[in-house]
Design an enzyme around this catalytic site. Structure first.
Site, mmCIF file in Angstrom:
data_model
loop_
_atom_site.group_PDB
_atom_site.id
_atom_site.type_symbol
_atom_site.label_atom_id
_atom_site.label_comp_id
_atom_site.label_asym_id
_atom_site.label_seq_id
_atom_site.Cartn_x
_atom_site.Cartn_y
_atom_site.Cartn_z
ATOM 1 N N SER A 50 0.854 -1.198 0.000
ATOM 2 C CA SER A 50 0.000 0.000 0.000
ATOM 3 C C SER A 50 0.886 1.243 0.000
ATOM 4 C CB SER A 50 -0.889 0.004 1.245
ATOM 5 O OG SER A 50 -0.081 0.203 2.405
ATOM 6 N N ASP A 83 -1.323 -1.769 -3.906
ATOM 7 C CA ASP A 83 -2.667 -1.829 -3.334
ATOM 8 C C ASP A 83 -3.211 -0.395 -3.185
ATOM 9 O OD1 ASP A 83 -4.862 -3.070 -2.134
ATOM 10 O OD2 ASP A 83 -3.978 -2.972 -0.122
ATOM 11 N N HIS A 84 -4.368 -0.139 -3.734
ATOM 12 C CA HIS A 84 -5.049 1.158 -3.599
ATOM 13 C C HIS A 84 -4.198 2.361 -4.020
ATOM 14 C CE1 HIS A 84 -8.678 -0.390 -1.686
ATOM 15 N NE2 HIS A 84 -7.898 -1.190 -0.986
ATOM 16 N N GLY A 185 -10.504 -3.390 7.338
ATOM 17 C CA GLY A 185 -10.266 -3.302 8.777
ATOM 18 C C GLY A 185 -10.939 -4.410 9.579
ATOM 19 N N SER A 218 -10.659 -10.052 5.176
ATOM 20 C CA SER A 218 -10.218 -10.720 6.408
ATOM 21 C C SER A 218 -11.412 -11.242 7.183
ATOM 22 C CB SER A 218 -9.410 -9.747 7.277
ATOM 23 O OG SER A 218 -8.104 -9.608 6.752
ATOM 24 N N ASN A 258 -8.166 -10.132 -1.025
ATOM 25 C CA ASN A 258 -7.218 -9.283 -0.301
ATOM 26 C C ASN A 258 -7.306 -9.470 1.212
ATOM 27 O OD1 ASN A 258 -6.798 -8.196 -2.819
ATOM 28 N ND2 ASN A 258 -6.976 -6.064 -2.146
ATOM 29 N N ASP A 260 -5.310 -8.295 4.801
ATOM 30 C CA ASP A 260 -4.312 -7.554 5.569
ATOM 31 C C ASP A 260 -4.618 -7.652 7.072
ATOM 32 O OD1 ASP A 260 -2.367 -5.896 6.500
ATOM 33 O OD2 ASP A 260 -3.002 -4.104 5.441
ATOM 34 N N ARG A 264 -2.312 -8.633 10.457
ATOM 35 C CA ARG A 264 -2.011 -7.710 11.552
ATOM 36 C C ARG A 264 -2.435 -8.305 12.888
ATOM 37 N NH1 ARG A 264 -3.814 -1.736 9.191
ATOM 38 N NH2 ARG A 264 -2.591 -1.867 7.293
ATOM 39 N N ARG A 285 13.542 -10.866 18.608
ATOM 40 C CA ARG A 285 13.396 -12.155 17.915
ATOM 41 C C ARG A 285 12.470 -13.084 18.675
ATOM 42 N NH1 ARG A 285 19.808 -12.874 17.475
ATOM 43 N NH2 ARG A 285 19.462 -12.345 19.651
HETATM 44 P P1 13P Z 1 -8.818 -6.442 5.200
HETATM 45 O O1 13P Z 1 -8.769 -5.191 6.015
HETATM 46 O O2 13P Z 1 -10.119 -7.143 5.333
HETATM 47 O O3 13P Z 1 -7.678 -7.356 5.485
HETATM 48 O O4 13P Z 1 -8.704 -6.007 3.658
HETATM 49 C C1 13P Z 1 -7.456 -5.755 3.080
HETATM 50 C C2 13P Z 1 -7.575 -5.144 1.741
HETATM 51 O O5 13P Z 1 -8.610 -5.099 1.109
HETATM 52 C C3 13P Z 1 -6.345 -4.578 1.176
HETATM 53 O O6 13P Z 1 -6.584 -3.937 -0.040
HETATM 54 O O1 G3H Z 2 -6.871 -1.751 2.295
HETATM 55 C C1 G3H Z 2 -5.952 -1.291 2.899
HETATM 56 C C2 G3H Z 2 -4.831 -2.146 3.360
HETATM 57 O O2 G3H Z 2 -5.201 -2.879 4.498
HETATM 58 C C3 G3H Z 2 -3.622 -1.315 3.567
HETATM 59 O O3 G3H Z 2 -3.783 -0.485 4.655
HETATM 60 O O4 G3H Z 2 -3.087 1.822 3.990
HETATM 61 O O5 G3H Z 2 -2.997 1.034 6.388
HETATM 62 O O6 G3H Z 2 -1.365 0.134 4.706
HETATM 63 P P1 G3H Z 2 -2.736 0.718 4.941
HETATM 64 ZN ZN ZN Z 3 -8.465 -2.994 -0.146
#
Ligand code: 13P
Ligand code: G3H
Ligand code: ZN
Length: 316
Positions: A50, A83-84, A185, A218, A258, A260, A264, A285
């Site tokens: 991203s 991404d985005h 999120g 997610s 997708n 993320d 996390r 570690r």
């Molecule tokens: P999540 O927040 O559901 O993991 O989505 C991630 C996402 O769409 C990144 O582009």
């Molecule tokens: O969709 C967004 C991704 O989870 C990336 O998020 O912009 O906080 O890195 P970020």
């Molecule tokens: Zn996204």
């Protein structure tokens, strides 16, 4: 094998009724956890970066980490995807930086403007043999650099299947992220999780063979939510997309999923656990290692949800 683009992956995914996992990377441990899972499961992989990741880690560090992943795994096709991307300039920069796939997310713009910006990115990217993902409709949730609508309002911003046909034809994008009820999120739904699988079906019917992308996928796994809440975190209302809905979507036309937030949460849960159970520990570690292992096992599980374990060879 060098980095690849997603064309063969999506053709195989569409035909085989599976989806490729697109996982966000921000540092070495996250990348290693993901890559070791796909290597053991022989799955194709999209590593996505991203704008926030570029700012946090810098592109040169991320690129070096990904280059090692590619060199060490010659049998695994790996895509490096933006991404985005928010503007033509960001996308151009990433094409110039060696990304093999970019997303232009102009979904908050009016329809015609979204087509215009996406078309400009597609023209530049295609001239450099890079593929383009675009987005139509709007997701909920707000990430560091990704704006969305209120989670309670997502059903008002779902992708219109008729518009999707016109959008793809006029913009020249190679895949389309659709709004089907998901949000970014950890707080995707206020009550019962509900995906508009009928929207995916309707778009797929009007655009046969065309790869669709599901963002905000997610699941907010109970295992990690519970650990976070047990060890001093505060995420009681976190709610994700049920995995059975994802498994159904990948049988339709969703070729890229997708993820993320689940990465996390896996990392955070394990770090919290080590901090709580071993308060004298201060060697990174000793907590990043278990975090990396948790990511690996979580990704391994997702590869089966997406039915892409064992599919690497099909995607070459
Ligand atoms: P999540 O927040 O559901 O993991 O989505 C991630 C996402 O769409 C990144 O582009
Ligand atoms: O969709 C967004 C991704 O989870 C990336 O998020 O912009 O906080 O890195 P970020
Ligand atoms: Zn996204």
């Amino acid at each position: 094998m060098a980095l690849v683009d997603s064309r063969n992956m999506f053709a195989a995914a569409y035909k085989g009724g599976f989806a490729v996992g697109a996982f966000n990377v921000n540092n070495m441990e996250i990348t290693q956890g993901i890559v070791s899972a796909v290597a053991e499961e022989k799955a194709p992989l999209i590593l996505q970066i991203s704008r926030g990741a570029r700012k946090y880690a810098s592109m040169s560090y991320l690129r070096a980490i990904i280059d090692v992943a590619v060199a060490e795994n010659p049998d695994i096709p790996i895509v490096m995807h933006l991404d985005h991307g928010d503007t033509f300039e960001t996308c151009k920069q990433c094409v110039d930086d060696g990304f093999t796939s970019v997303m232009i997310d102009a979904s908050k713009e009016p329809f015609e403007k979204n087509i215009e910006i996406t078309g400009k990115v597609a023209e530049y990217a295609h001239a450099h043999n890079v593929v383009v993902e675009a987005e139509l409709g709007q997701l909920g949730g707000i990430e560091e650099d990704v704006a969305g609508v209120d989670v309670g309002e997502v059903s008002k911003h779902l992708t219109d299947p008729e518009q999707a046909v016109e959008f793809v034809k006029k913009s020249g994008c190679d895949s389309l992220a659709i709004a089907c009820g998901t949000s970014h999120g950890a707080y995707k739904f206020k009550s019962e999780p509900k995906l508009a699988l009928d929207v995916i079906e309707a778009v797929a019917e009007k655009l046969p063979g065309f790869p669709l992308v599901m963002h905000g996928s997610s699941s907010v796994l109970a295992e990690f939510k519970d650990l976070i809440n047990k060890y001093g975190g505060n995420m009681p209302d976190a709610m994700g997309v049920p995995e059975e809905a994802i498994s159904r979507a990948v049988k339709l036309a969703v070729c890229k999923v997708n993820i993320d937030t689940d990465l996390r949460m896996a990392l955070t849960a394990k770090i919290r656990q080590v901090f709580a159970e071993s308060p004298k520990e201060f060697d990174p570690r000793k907590y990043l290692g278990p975090g990396r292992e948790a990511i690996k096992e979580m990704v391994r599980h997702k590869l089966h949800v997406l039915d892409c374990a064992g599919r690497a060879a099909e995607c070459l």
